[in-house]
Design a protein around this motif. Structure first.
Motif, short mmCIF file in Angstrom:
data_model
loop_
_atom_site.label_atom_id
_atom_site.label_comp_id
_atom_site.label_asym_id
_atom_site.label_seq_id
_atom_site.Cartn_x
_atom_site.Cartn_y
_atom_site.Cartn_z
N GLU A 48 0.84 -1.20 0.00
CA GLU A 48 0.00 0.00 0.00
C GLU A 48 0.87 1.25 0.00
O GLU A 48 1.80 1.37 0.77
CB GLU A 48 -0.88 0.01 1.25
N GLN A 49 0.57 2.16 -0.91
CA GLN A 49 1.33 3.41 -1.02
C GLN A 49 0.69 4.47 -0.15
O GLN A 49 -0.52 4.70 -0.22
CB GLN A 49 1.35 3.89 -2.47
N ARG A 50 1.48 5.10 0.68
CA ARG A 50 0.99 6.22 1.50
C ARG A 50 1.26 7.51 0.75
O ARG A 50 2.28 7.64 0.09
CB ARG A 50 1.71 6.27 2.84
N PRO A 51 0.35 8.48 0.89
CA PRO A 51 0.61 9.77 0.24
C PRO A 51 1.87 10.41 0.84
O PRO A 51 2.12 10.29 2.03
CB PRO A 51 -0.63 10.61 0.53
N ALA A 52 2.62 11.07 -0.02
CA ALA A 52 3.84 11.74 0.45
C ALA A 52 3.46 12.89 1.38
O ALA A 52 2.50 13.62 1.12
CB ALA A 52 4.63 12.27 -0.74
N VAL A 53 4.21 13.02 2.43
CA VAL A 53 3.99 14.12 3.36
C VAL A 53 4.69 15.35 2.80
O VAL A 53 5.88 15.31 2.48
CB VAL A 53 4.54 13.78 4.77
N ARG A 54 3.92 16.43 2.66
CA ARG A 54 4.52 17.65 2.12
C ARG A 54 5.40 18.29 3.18
O ARG A 54 5.00 18.40 4.35
CB ARG A 54 3.42 18.65 1.71
N PRO A 55 6.60 18.72 2.80
CA PRO A 55 7.46 19.40 3.78
C PRO A 55 6.81 20.69 4.25
O PRO A 55 6.17 21.40 3.47
CB PRO A 55 8.75 19.69 3.01
N ARG A 56 6.96 20.97 5.55
CA ARG A 56 6.34 22.14 6.16
C ARG A 56 7.40 23.11 6.67
O ARG A 56 8.46 22.70 7.09
CB ARG A 56 5.44 21.74 7.32
N CYS A 57 7.02 24.39 6.67
CA CYS A 57 7.86 25.43 7.27
C CYS A 57 7.77 25.29 8.78
O CYS A 57 6.68 25.15 9.34
CB CYS A 57 7.36 26.80 6.82
N GLU A 58 8.89 25.33 9.45
CA GLU A 58 8.91 25.21 10.91
C GLU A 58 8.26 26.41 11.60
O GLU A 58 7.66 26.27 12.65
CB GLU A 58 10.35 25.06 11.41
N ALA A 59 8.38 27.59 11.02
CA ALA A 59 7.87 28.81 11.66
C ALA A 59 6.35 28.95 11.55
O ALA A 59 5.67 29.19 12.54
CB ALA A 59 8.55 30.04 11.09
N CYS A 60 5.81 28.80 10.35
CA CYS A 60 4.37 29.04 10.17
C CYS A 60 3.56 27.75 10.08
O CYS A 60 2.34 27.80 10.02
CB CYS A 60 4.11 29.93 8.96
N ARG A 61 4.22 26.61 10.02
CA ARG A 61 3.58 25.30 10.00
C ARG A 61 2.78 25.04 8.73
O ARG A 61 1.97 24.15 8.68
CB ARG A 61 2.70 25.10 11.24
N ARG A 62 2.99 25.84 7.72
CA ARG A 62 2.31 25.65 6.44
C ARG A 62 3.20 24.82 5.52
O ARG A 62 4.42 24.81 5.66
CB ARG A 62 2.04 27.00 5.77
N PRO A 63 2.59 24.17 4.49
CA PRO A 63 3.41 23.54 3.47
C PRO A 63 4.35 24.58 2.86
O PRO A 63 3.99 25.76 2.74
CB PRO A 63 2.39 23.04 2.45
N LEU A 64 5.56 24.17 2.50
CA LEU A 64 6.55 25.12 1.98
C LEU A 64 6.01 25.93 0.79
O LEU A 64 6.34 27.11 0.65
CB LEU A 64 7.83 24.40 1.60
N ALA A 65 5.17 25.32 -0.02
CA ALA A 65 4.62 26.02 -1.19
C ALA A 65 3.71 27.18 -0.79
O ALA A 65 3.50 28.11 -1.57
CB ALA A 65 3.86 25.05 -2.08
N THR A 66 3.15 27.14 0.42
CA THR A 66 2.24 28.21 0.86
C THR A 66 2.74 28.88 2.15
O THR A 66 1.95 29.44 2.90
CB THR A 66 0.82 27.64 1.09
N CYS A 67 4.03 28.84 2.37
CA CYS A 67 4.64 29.43 3.57
C CYS A 67 4.25 30.91 3.69
O CYS A 67 4.25 31.66 2.72
CB CYS A 67 6.16 29.30 3.47
N LEU A 68 3.91 31.32 4.92
CA LEU A 68 3.49 32.70 5.17
C LEU A 68 4.64 33.62 5.58
O LEU A 68 4.44 34.83 5.68
CB LEU A 68 2.47 32.73 6.32
N CYS A 69 5.78 33.08 5.85
CA CYS A 69 6.86 33.86 6.48
C CYS A 69 7.25 35.11 5.69
O CYS A 69 7.60 36.13 6.30
CB CYS A 69 8.06 32.97 6.74
N ALA A 70 7.17 35.07 4.38
CA ALA A 70 7.51 36.26 3.58
C ALA A 70 6.46 37.36 3.74
O ALA A 70 6.72 38.51 3.41
CB ALA A 70 7.65 35.88 2.11
N ARG A 71 5.29 37.03 4.27
CA ARG A 71 4.22 38.01 4.45
C ARG A 71 4.23 38.65 5.83
O ARG A 71 3.45 39.54 6.11
CB ARG A 71 2.87 37.35 4.20
N VAL A 72 5.11 38.20 6.70
CA VAL A 72 5.19 38.74 8.06
C VAL A 72 5.64 40.19 8.01
O VAL A 72 6.57 40.55 7.29
CB VAL A 72 6.15 37.91 8.94
N VAL A 73 4.95 41.04 8.78
CA VAL A 73 5.29 42.46 8.91
C VAL A 73 5.45 42.74 10.40
O VAL A 73 4.52 42.48 11.17
CB VAL A 73 4.16 43.36 8.35
#
Length: 189
Positions: A4-29
């Motif tokens: 059985e194949q498990r879906p790949a876990v998307r890597p997450r940003c440690e700071a915002c806990r979002r997937p790297l593709a949708t990381c919020l860190c660049a939006r921090v002000v």
């Protein structure tokens, strides 16, 4: 027998806990404020893709974000400190201090926020402050059930402006939220 194949876990940003593709860190002000903020986030909001609390927390230099529904009373007492007020709709409490020691914000759906209040008598007992006739919401990514309801980020910035005075950094963060909403819309179409 096929494995059985498990879906790949998307890597997450440690700071915002979002997937790297949708990381919020660049939006921090970095937001100017003097009133400390405690954000109590319901667990169902913690990884919600369109939530605003994590961006708010990362932008406020004096904030704490805790995830849970029912908190340990001793820990909650320590986080609240002296003269805390709860930002929650309804009538403002006349006993709320004019300069609160901490602004407490619940990040949850309205139904879940009521459950959080019920599960935490110390929160329920706090003096409350409310936004009166706030400006139109800029947050269109999730549906509000009443015209005065705002996202956690919007409501907190509006109250900080009332408590501490407005600052251009508040508008800059709202502009970053606008950009994030445009990105969400682009990804979903």
């Amino acid at each position: 027998m096929q494995e059985e194949q498990r879906p790949a876990v998307r890597p997450r940003c440690e700071a915002c806990r979002r997937p790297l593709a949708t990381c919020l860190c660049a939006r921090v002000v970095p937001v100017e404020h003097t009133t400390p903020v405690l954000i109590l986030q319901h667990p169902l909001e913690a990884d919600h893709a369109k939530g605003t609390a994590r961006l708010l927390h990362q932008s406020l230099r004096d904030s704490r974000l805790e995830v849970g529904e029912a908190f340990d009373d001793g820990a909650l007492q320590q986080w609240l400190g002296d003269d805390a007020v709860l930002l929650y709709p309804g009538e403002s409490d006349a006993t709320a201090p004019p300069r609160p020691g901490r602004l407490v914000v619940l990040d949850a759906t309205w139904r879940k926020s009521r459950r959080m209040l019920h599960a935490n008598p110390r929160l329920r007992a706090l003096p409350r402050v409310a936004l009166i006739a706030p400006p139109a919401s800029r947050y269109a990514s999730r549906r509000a059930h009443a015209p005065e309801q705002r996202s956690t980020l919007e409501a907190t910035l509006l109250m900080l402006a009332l408590l501490d005075g407005g600052h251009p950094s508040h508008e800059q963060l709202l502009e970053r939220l606008d950009a994030e909403q445009r990105a969400w819309a682009a990804r979903s179409s």
